[in-house]
Write an enzyme that holds these catalytic residues in place. Structure first.
Site, mmCIF file in Angstrom:
data_model
loop_
_atom_site.group_PDB
_atom_site.id
_atom_site.type_symbol
_atom_site.label_atom_id
_atom_site.label_comp_id
_atom_site.label_asym_id
_atom_site.label_seq_id
_atom_site.Cartn_x
_atom_site.Cartn_y
_atom_site.Cartn_z
ATOM 1 N N GLY A 286 2.678 -1.055 4.449
ATOM 2 C CA GLY A 286 2.630 0.370 4.118
ATOM 3 C C GLY A 286 4.008 0.924 3.826
ATOM 4 N N SER B 89 2.799 -1.835 10.553
ATOM 5 C CA SER B 89 4.221 -1.874 10.903
ATOM 6 C C SER B 89 4.902 -3.206 10.583
ATOM 7 C CB SER B 89 4.408 -1.519 12.378
ATOM 8 O OG SER B 89 3.801 -0.278 12.651
ATOM 9 N N HIS C 100 -9.741 1.445 4.075
ATOM 10 C CA HIS C 100 -8.526 1.622 4.880
ATOM 11 C C HIS C 100 -8.822 2.628 5.996
ATOM 12 C CE1 HIS C 100 -4.498 2.789 6.055
ATOM 13 N NE2 HIS C 100 -4.101 1.637 5.534
ATOM 14 N N ASN D 292 0.869 -1.185 0.000
ATOM 15 C CA ASN D 292 0.000 0.000 0.000
ATOM 16 C C ASN D 292 0.900 1.228 0.000
ATOM 17 O OD1 ASN D 292 -1.880 1.990 0.424
ATOM 18 N ND2 ASN D 292 -2.372 1.407 2.532
ATOM 19 N N TRP D 293 1.078 1.803 -1.175
ATOM 20 C CA TRP D 293 2.002 2.944 -1.299
ATOM 21 C C TRP D 293 1.416 4.240 -0.733
ATOM 22 C CZ3 TRP D 293 4.602 2.699 -6.866
ATOM 23 C CH2 TRP D 293 5.432 1.575 -6.906
ATOM 24 N N LYS D 294 0.128 4.230 -0.432
ATOM 25 C CA LYS D 294 -0.546 5.437 0.077
ATOM 26 C C LYS D 294 -0.302 6.597 -0.914
ATOM 27 C CE LYS D 294 -0.298 3.474 4.647
ATOM 28 N NZ LYS D 294 -0.306 3.654 6.085
ATOM 29 N N GLU E 66 -7.245 5.043 7.066
ATOM 30 C CA GLU E 66 -6.965 6.441 6.715
ATOM 31 C C GLU E 66 -8.103 7.036 5.898
ATOM 32 O OE1 GLU E 66 -3.042 5.760 5.142
ATOM 33 O OE2 GLU E 66 -2.355 5.270 7.164
ATOM 34 N N GLU F 182 -6.071 -4.548 10.273
ATOM 35 C CA GLU F 182 -5.038 -3.557 10.569
ATOM 36 C C GLU F 182 -5.428 -2.766 11.815
ATOM 37 O OE1 GLU F 182 -2.622 -2.374 6.908
ATOM 38 O OE2 GLU F 182 -4.436 -1.172 6.837
ATOM 39 N N GLY G 248 2.103 2.356 10.989
ATOM 40 C CA GLY G 248 3.081 3.437 10.786
ATOM 41 C C GLY G 248 4.189 3.502 11.816
HETATM 42 P P1 PGA Z 1 2.391 0.601 7.747
HETATM 43 O O1 PGA Z 1 0.966 0.796 7.056
HETATM 44 O O2 PGA Z 1 2.978 -0.694 7.217
HETATM 45 O O3 PGA Z 1 3.160 1.804 7.355
HETATM 46 O O4 PGA Z 1 2.141 0.486 9.226
HETATM 47 C C1 PGA Z 1 0.098 -0.256 6.838
HETATM 48 C C2 PGA Z 1 -1.174 0.277 6.220
HETATM 49 O O5 PGA Z 1 -1.648 1.332 6.674
HETATM 50 O O6 PGA Z 1 -1.722 -0.307 5.276
#
Ligand code: PGA
Length: 254
Positions: free
Chosen positions: A235, A214, A96, A8-10, A98, A166, A172
């Site tokens: 992420g 993470s 997600h 997930n490159w966001k 976010e 998640e 993060g």
């Molecule tokens: P992260 O994000 O690996 O940076 O914790 C995971 C995600 O939000 O999909």
């Protein structure tokens, strides 16, 4: 079942050139894998360029990080599931945390999930609690989040559904701060139980459950080995080809 590792490159990176560099780095490892399906989910705008790099490699796929619930029409700024497919995407991440933080409700997630499934996209539905309380209220929250996010989804679509668990508090951070494999295992069983209540055990047990939050080179192997999950949603570490390749090798060699 192949392990599924999703990047997930966001909202990264900020140029197409950099996106191509990351994917080229990942591709070297990904194309050699036999037991692992790799899915790269960049921002929409890079899909077409990245499709050309991926070519026909069977175990490396593209996906999106969102999609709209309507098929086409006057919906300014939205992207339809069909557009994603036509741009080489075969997966989509929905709900997600976010996006939920920006106002996406379970009902919206359910509508989007239905349209994506009807379009033939493999749909990754994200769930996860904000905090863990001593009384176990988070378990009730998760049960409701799963039921409501899949509210419109009939059993016949379930074979293209993937659940990504998640926990928001674990996203993060450093890989030493992720959830422990033992706790992940417990949650994977709980999620299967909820899915079984809705769809019956046989269909429910076929739904891949991924862990995200993470994940890095330091913990991926243990999570795959002892976490009782079918894959990972990665992420920030997925933007570093070397680190992501290390995660892929942990899944392949587990
Ligand atoms: P992260 O994000 O690996 O940076 O914790 C995971 C995600 O939000 O999909």
């Amino acid at each position: 079942m192949k392990k599924i590792i999703i990047a997930n490159w966001k909202m990264n990176p900020s140029s197409a050139k950099e996106a191509e560099r990351i994917l080229n780095g990942v591709k070297k490892t990904a194309v050699r894998l036999k037991k692992t399906q790799v899915v790269i989910c960049p921002p929409f705008i890079y899909l077409n360029n990245l499709k050309k790099i991926i070519g026909k490699s069977a175990n490396l796929s593209l996906g999106a990080q969102n999609a709209f619930w309507e098929v086409e029409g006057a919906f300014t700024g939205e992207v339809s599931p069909e557009m994603i497919r036509n741009y080489g995407g075969s997966y989509v991440i929905l709900g997600h945390s976010e996006r939920r933080a920006l106002g996406e409700t379970d009902e919206i997630v359910s509508k989007k999930t239905l349209t994506c499934l009807k379009t033939g996209l493999k749909t990754v539905v994200c769930i996860g609690e904000k905090i863990r309380d001593e009384q176990g209220d988070y378990l009730v929250f998760l049960r409701d989040e799963i039921r409501n996010s899949l509210n419109k989804i009939q059993k016949k679509f379930l074979k293209s559904v993937i659940i990504a668990y998640e926990p928001i508090w674990a996203i993060g951070k450093k890989d030493t701060e992720a959830m422990s494999p033992a706790d992940i295992h417990e949650m994977a069983i709980y999620i299967k139980k909820i899915l079984s209540e809705i769809y019956g055990q046989e269909s429910a047990l076929a739904v891949p459950i991924l862990y995200g939050g993470s994940v890095g080179g330091g913990n991926a192997g243990n999570i795959i080995k002892s976490g009782g999950v079918d894959g990972l949603l990665v992420g920030h570490q997925s933007l570093k080809p070397e680190n992501f390749s290390e995660i892929l090798m942990s899944a392949e060699n587990f």
